[in-house]
Design an enzyme around this catalytic site. Structure first.
Site: not given
Ligand code: VGL
Ligand code: ZN
Length: 194
Positions: A16, A58, A60, A66, A77, A102, A109, A137, A141
């Site tokens: 990510d 990510d 979405h 989420s 995001h 993903k 989620e 993060a 993830c």
């Molecule tokens: C993530 C919060 C929401 C990540 C993704 O990539 O860790 N964190 N969506």
């Molecule tokens: Zn996300």
């Protein structure tokens, strides 16, 4: 210090590294820009070893479950096709990179790169035995991807000099690191690679 040699059956999984998770993005991960040069070094090492490189993203839909607009925990995001969802331009992904999207279902989620994706099948088809995980993060993830990889039987190395977390709620990065260690992942840095 550990000594690890990257071999062709290894895979680098970059989690990510998208604009929205960088400073100024929709869901900024503190200090996430600082790991880009490190990740680029890992990419070079994996290219030289003839190993696989995977980048998760990510991805979405605009009304993802989420999002705060739907009562979820995060600001909107990484909306499919947006600038925020693109990989950071300084990330030197080679042309053969396997891209894994993903979190693409509106009502589901998916923090892990394995959830609802082809990642496991792709790794099996390429005979991958060990995965080396970096990116963001740490507490979401990265953690979910590492734990799924362990559960699926992979040897998991977490590249601890190339991960950053959001630490929301505070303390979640430390908890995530302990969880990854407790399930058997191995933490290394670039100096451990020979
Ligand atoms: C993530 C919060 C929401 C990540 C993704 O990539 O860790 N964190 N969506
Ligand atoms: Zn996300």
């Amino acid at each position: 210090m550990a000594r690890v040699k990257i071999i062709p059956s290894d895979a680098l999984v970059i989690v990510d590294m998208q604009n929205d998770f960088m400073p100024g993005g929709a869901l900024p991960v503190p200090n996430s820009l600082t790991i880009i040069p490190k990740i680029n070094k890992y990419i070079e090492l994996f290219i030289k070893a003839g190993a696989l490189i995977v980048a998760t993203r990510d991805w979405h839909p605009p009304n993802h479950i989420s999002f705060s607009t739907r009562g979820g925990p995060w600001p909107p995001h990484c909306v499919q096709g947006s600038r925020g969802a693109e990989f950071h331009p300084d990330l030197k992904l080679p042309s053969g990179t396997v891209i894994i999207s993903k979190g693409y279902k509106e009502d589901q989620e998916a923090y892990s790169g394995f959830e609802g994706t082809e990642l496991h099948q792709i790794l099996i088809s390429k005979n991958v035995k060990r995965v080396f995980i970096c990116g963001v993060a740490t507490d979401y993830c990265v953690k979910a991807t590492a734990l799924d990889a362990l559960a699926l039987g992979y040897t998991v190395f977490v590249l601890e000099d190339a991960i950053k977390g959001v630490d929301i709620p505070r303390g979640s990065v430390d908890i995530a690191i302990n969880e990854m260690l407790n399930r058997g992942s191995i933490f290394i840095t670039i100096d451990d690679i020979t």
